[in-house]
Design a protein around this motif. Structure first.
Motif, PDB file in Angstrom:
ATOM      1  N   ASN A 127       0.862  -1.177   0.000  1.00 23.88           N
ATOM      2  CA  ASN A 127       0.000   0.000   0.000  1.00 23.88           C
ATOM      3  C   ASN A 127       0.901   1.232   0.000  1.00 23.88           C
ATOM      4  OD1 ASN A 127      -1.443   2.334   1.513  1.00 23.88           O
ATOM      5  ND2 ASN A 127      -3.117   1.011   0.835  1.00 23.88           N
ATOM      6  N   PRO A 128       0.665   2.199  -0.899  1.00 23.95           N
ATOM      7  CA  PRO A 128       1.599   3.323  -1.043  1.00 23.95           C
ATOM      8  C   PRO A 128       1.483   4.376   0.059  1.00 23.95           C
ATOM      9  CG  PRO A 128      -0.245   3.595  -2.539  1.00 23.95           C
ATOM     10  CD  PRO A 128      -0.422   2.245  -1.897  1.00 23.95           C
ATOM     11  N   TRP A 129       0.353   4.413   0.760  1.00 19.50           N
ATOM     12  CA  TRP A 129       0.091   5.419   1.801  1.00 19.50           C
ATOM     13  C   TRP A 129       0.117   6.825   1.212  1.00 19.50           C
ATOM     14  CZ3 TRP A 129      -2.053   2.848   5.529  1.00 19.50           C
ATOM     15  CH2 TRP A 129      -2.375   3.475   6.733  1.00 19.50           C
ATOM     16  N   THR A 130       0.326   7.826   2.036  1.00 24.02           N
ATOM     17  CA  THR A 130       0.054   9.208   1.616  1.00 24.02           C
ATOM     18  C   THR A 130       1.075   9.765   0.628  1.00 24.02           C
ATOM     19  OG1 THR A 130       1.186   9.933   3.620  1.00 24.02           O
ATOM     20  CG2 THR A 130      -1.203   9.788   3.711  1.00 24.02           C
ATOM     21  N   ASP A 131       2.353   9.711   0.955  1.00 26.22           N
ATOM     22  CA  ASP A 131       3.364  10.374   0.128  1.00 26.22           C
ATOM     23  C   ASP A 131       3.485   9.724  -1.243  1.00 26.22           C
ATOM     24  OD1 ASP A 131       3.767  12.056   2.232  1.00 26.22           O
ATOM     25  OD2 ASP A 131       5.669  11.170   2.880  1.00 26.22           O
ATOM     26  N   ARG A 132       3.559   8.401  -1.269  1.00 27.28           N
ATOM     27  CA  ARG A 132       3.672   7.709  -2.554  1.00 27.28           C
ATOM     28  C   ARG A 132       2.444   7.940  -3.419  1.00 27.28           C
ATOM     29  NH1 ARG A 132       6.462   3.006  -3.339  1.00 27.28           N
ATOM     30  NH2 ARG A 132       5.617   3.170  -5.444  1.00 27.28           N
ATOM     31  N   ALA A 133       1.259   7.921  -2.799  1.00 29.84           N
ATOM     32  CA  ALA A 133       0.022   8.121  -3.559  1.00 29.84           C
ATOM     33  C   ALA A 133       0.015   9.488  -4.237  1.00 29.84           C
ATOM     34  CB  ALA A 133      -1.196   7.960  -2.655  1.00 29.84           C
ATOM     35  N   ARG A 134       0.526  10.506  -3.549  1.00 33.91           N
ATOM     36  CA  ARG A 134       0.562  11.847  -4.148  1.00 33.91           C
ATOM     37  C   ARG A 134       1.452  11.889  -5.375  1.00 33.91           C
ATOM     38  NH1 ARG A 134      -0.084  14.005   1.244  1.00 33.91           N
ATOM     39  NH2 ARG A 134       2.157  13.758   1.633  1.00 33.91           N
ATOM     40  N   LEU A 162       1.703   9.475  -7.565  1.00 33.36           N
ATOM     41  CA  LEU A 162       1.162   8.619  -8.622  1.00 33.36           C
ATOM     42  C   LEU A 162       0.085   9.382  -9.389  1.00 33.36           C
ATOM     43  CD1 LEU A 162       0.819   5.308  -6.556  1.00 33.36           C
ATOM     44  CD2 LEU A 162       2.607   5.863  -8.235  1.00 33.36           C
ATOM     45  N   PRO A 163       0.296   9.642 -10.694  1.00 34.72           N
ATOM     46  CA  PRO A 163      -0.669  10.438 -11.449  1.00 34.72           C
ATOM     47  C   PRO A 163      -2.002   9.736 -11.666  1.00 34.72           C
ATOM     48  CG  PRO A 163       1.002   9.541 -12.913  1.00 34.72           C
ATOM     49  CD  PRO A 163       1.454   9.228 -11.522  1.00 34.72           C
ATOM     50  N   ASP A 164      -2.025   8.412 -11.522  1.00 38.12           N
ATOM     51  CA  ASP A 164      -3.259   7.675 -11.783  1.00 38.12           C
ATOM     52  C   ASP A 164      -3.917   7.176 -10.499  1.00 38.12           C
ATOM     53  OD1 ASP A 164      -1.236   5.904 -11.256  1.00 38.12           O
ATOM     54  OD2 ASP A 164      -1.543   4.648 -13.022  1.00 38.12           O
ATOM     55  N   MET A 165      -3.611   7.846  -9.374  1.00 34.12           N
ATOM     56  CA  MET A 165      -4.266   7.548  -8.101  1.00 34.12           C
ATOM     57  C   MET A 165      -4.611   8.858  -7.407  1.00 34.12           C
ATOM     58  SD  MET A 165      -2.970   5.408  -4.710  1.00 34.12           S
ATOM     59  CE  MET A 165      -2.860   3.811  -5.495  1.00 34.12           C
ATOM     60  N   ALA A 166      -5.841   8.945  -6.909  1.00 42.64           N
ATOM     61  CA  ALA A 166      -6.225  10.120  -6.127  1.00 42.64           C
ATOM     62  C   ALA A 166      -5.349  10.214  -4.877  1.00 42.64           C
ATOM     63  CB  ALA A 166      -7.696  10.027  -5.740  1.00 42.64           C
ATOM     64  N   ASP A 167      -5.178  11.422  -4.360  1.00 42.78           N
ATOM     65  CA  ASP A 167      -4.316  11.606  -3.189  1.00 42.78           C
ATOM     66  C   ASP A 167      -4.761  10.736  -2.015  1.00 42.78           C
ATOM     67  OD1 ASP A 167      -2.837  13.365  -4.628  1.00 42.78           O
ATOM     68  OD2 ASP A 167      -3.467  15.169  -3.538  1.00 42.78           O
ATOM     69  N   ASP A 168      -6.080  10.494  -1.918  1.00 41.83           N
ATOM     70  CA  ASP A 168      -6.575   9.642  -0.837  1.00 41.83           C
ATOM     71  C   ASP A 168      -6.936   8.241  -1.332  1.00 41.83           C
ATOM     72  OD1 ASP A 168      -8.820  10.206  -2.317  1.00 41.83           O
ATOM     73  OD2 ASP A 168     -10.074  10.783  -0.618  1.00 41.83           O
ATOM     74  N   GLY A 169      -6.532   7.915  -2.554  1.00 36.62           N
ATOM     75  CA  GLY A 169      -6.877   6.611  -3.122  1.00 36.62           C
ATOM     76  C   GLY A 169      -6.300   5.438  -2.348  1.00 36.62           C
ATOM     77  N   TRP A 170      -5.171   5.665  -1.690  1.00 35.76           N
ATOM     78  CA  TRP A 170      -4.519   4.609  -0.924  1.00 35.76           C
ATOM     79  C   TRP A 170      -5.417   4.064   0.179  1.00 35.76           C
ATOM     80  CZ3 TRP A 170      -4.055   5.524   4.307  1.00 35.76           C
ATOM     81  CH2 TRP A 170      -4.206   6.850   4.711  1.00 35.76           C
ATOM     82  N   GLN A 171      -6.370   4.867   0.632  1.00 33.53           N
ATOM     83  CA  GLN A 171      -7.242   4.425   1.723  1.00 33.53           C
ATOM     84  C   GLN A 171      -8.176   3.302   1.286  1.00 33.53           C
ATOM     85  OE1 GLN A 171      -9.358   7.722   3.530  1.00 33.53           O
ATOM     86  NE2 GLN A 171      -7.572   9.060   3.378  1.00 33.53           N
ATOM     87  N   ARG A 172      -8.458   3.240  -0.011  1.00 32.87           N
ATOM     88  CA  ARG A 172      -9.502   2.336  -0.510  1.00 32.87           C
ATOM     89  C   ARG A 172      -8.951   1.100  -1.202  1.00 32.87           C
ATOM     90  NH1 ARG A 172     -11.099   7.583  -1.376  1.00 32.87           N
ATOM     91  NH2 ARG A 172     -10.449   7.631  -3.569  1.00 32.87           N
ATOM     92  N   MET A 173      -7.640   0.866  -1.137  1.00 36.42           N
ATOM     93  CA  MET A 173      -7.062  -0.273  -1.847  1.00 36.42           C
ATOM     94  C   MET A 173      -5.992  -0.956  -1.007  1.00 36.42           C
ATOM     95  SD  MET A 173      -3.792   0.901  -2.480  1.00 36.42           S
ATOM     96  CE  MET A 173      -3.188  -0.262  -3.682  1.00 36.42           C
ATOM     97  N   LEU A 174      -5.754  -2.214  -1.354  1.00 36.67           N
ATOM     98  CA  LEU A 174      -4.689  -2.988  -0.739  1.00 36.67           C
ATOM     99  C   LEU A 174      -4.268  -4.059  -1.744  1.00 36.67           C
ATOM    100  CD1 LEU A 174      -2.911  -3.896   1.636  1.00 36.67           C
ATOM    101  CD2 LEU A 174      -4.840  -5.300   2.416  1.00 36.67           C
ATOM    102  N   CYS A 175      -2.989  -4.095  -2.051  1.00 40.00           N
ATOM    103  CA  CYS A 175      -2.483  -5.119  -2.966  1.00 40.00           C
ATOM    104  C   CYS A 175      -1.983  -6.331  -2.201  1.00 40.00           C
ATOM    105  CB  CYS A 175      -1.329  -4.566  -3.815  1.00 40.00           C
ATOM    106  SG  CYS A 175      -1.867  -3.517  -5.170  1.00 40.00           S
TER     107      CYS A 175
END
Length: 298
Positions: free
Chosen positions: A246-253, A255-268
């Motif tokens: 899971n990329p969490w906050t900094d990594r998610a920001r 990523l151009p194809d993930m919303a800044d808060d998208g990390w909250q809704r996913m888990l690989c």
């Protein structure tokens, strides 16, 4: 007998099929033979599709189940045997097949299930920098559970070493409330701390960026999601490693194809053959790796 409906759709630059039954709906792209989303009727999605996904030729979609092959992750981190197979100059992360159009061999109803089969003809010697003759097929079976199976069959005259993963993105209500069961006591590689080997204590919860390779993983893992009152069950085959990310906050920001808060809704949780679990195929030998995905109420 189940009745399935198959509709062809265009998402951005990608050809896709939307497949639905009375119980579930599946969206699959021709590029990468990639499942983009999977949802059982009356439930939240099981597989996550990014709100800001980019549907562009040559670019893997941040969603569903990308196929990583014939290496996984950062090329330089792969075992020497896997790196030795590649003769190209620049090695893209996660291999050579995610951004290529696969050939649909057929969609066939079998009783209460639907079987979708893809192959990648270029793997038979035409992948740039990777001069090996491996028949690569991906079979998706939609029934009570969703099953994905990747098979590599070496038709060449030399052995071939490869690493691979079904890079599955699961949908959760809030990853901070979720936990993964089945990892207690496992050794894992902590990639965020100089790739140290550590041991898991208890179930895995999430309070920051996570990128771990679990070794000697059991066949079954589960994601417990209290808010959605469900447990996602994963049954792996042909795999002894599981990558949890899971990329969490900094990594998610970043990523151009993930919303800044998208990390909250996913888990690989990625069903994989990596680290000391790489696959070596002798001439004529085949290997299948797969995952079966289901859900149940807590």
């Amino acid at each position: 007998m189940a009745t399935f409906q198959v509709v062809t759709e265009q998402h951005g630059e990608l050809n896709c099929w939307r497949i639905s039954s009375a119980h579930a709906e599946l969206l699959v792209a021709q590029q990468g033979a990639q499942i983009l989303s999977y949802q059982r009727m009356g439930e939240p999605p099981l597989l996550w599709l990014s709100d800001q996904a980019i549907f562009r030729q040559g670019k893997s979609v941040r969603a569903g189940v990308p196929v990583c092959w014939p290496w996984f992750g950062i090329f330089e981190r792969n075992p020497q045997a896997v790196k030795a197979e590649y003769q190209g100059e620049q090695a893209p992360a996660h291999g050579l097949v995610r951004g290529r159009d696969w050939q649909l061999l057929g969609i066939e109803e079998r009783g209460d299930s639907l079987r979708i089969e893809f192959t990648l003809p270029e793997a038979r010697g035409d992948l740039p920098g990777w001069p090996h003759d491996v028949e690569l097929t991906l079979v998706i079976e939609l029934a009570e559970r969703l099953t994905v199976t990747l098979t590599s069959h070496n038709h060449g005259s030399d052995s071939v070493a490869l690493s691979q993963a079904l890079h599955s993105y699961f949908a959760v209500s809030d990853v901070r409330q979720a936990r993964v069961e089945g990892v207690d006591g496992l050794g894992y590689i902590e990639t965020l701390a100089n790739w140290e080997q550590r041991q898991q204590q208890g179930a895995l919860g999430f309070a920051g960026e996570t990128d771990r390779i679990y070794l000697a993983a059991p066949e079954q893992l589960a994601i417990v999601d209290p808010h959605w009152n469900r447990r996602i069950t994963l049954r792996a085959s042909g795999s002894r490693t599981a990558v949890i990310w899971n990329p969490w906050t900094d990594r998610a920001r970043d990523l151009p194809d993930m919303a800044d808060d998208g990390w909250q809704r996913m888990l690989c949780i990625e069903t994989a053959n990596v680290w000391d679990d790489v696959v070596t195929l002798k001439p004529g030998q085949a290997h299948s790796m797969g995952v079966s995905i289901g859900s149940e109420a807590l």
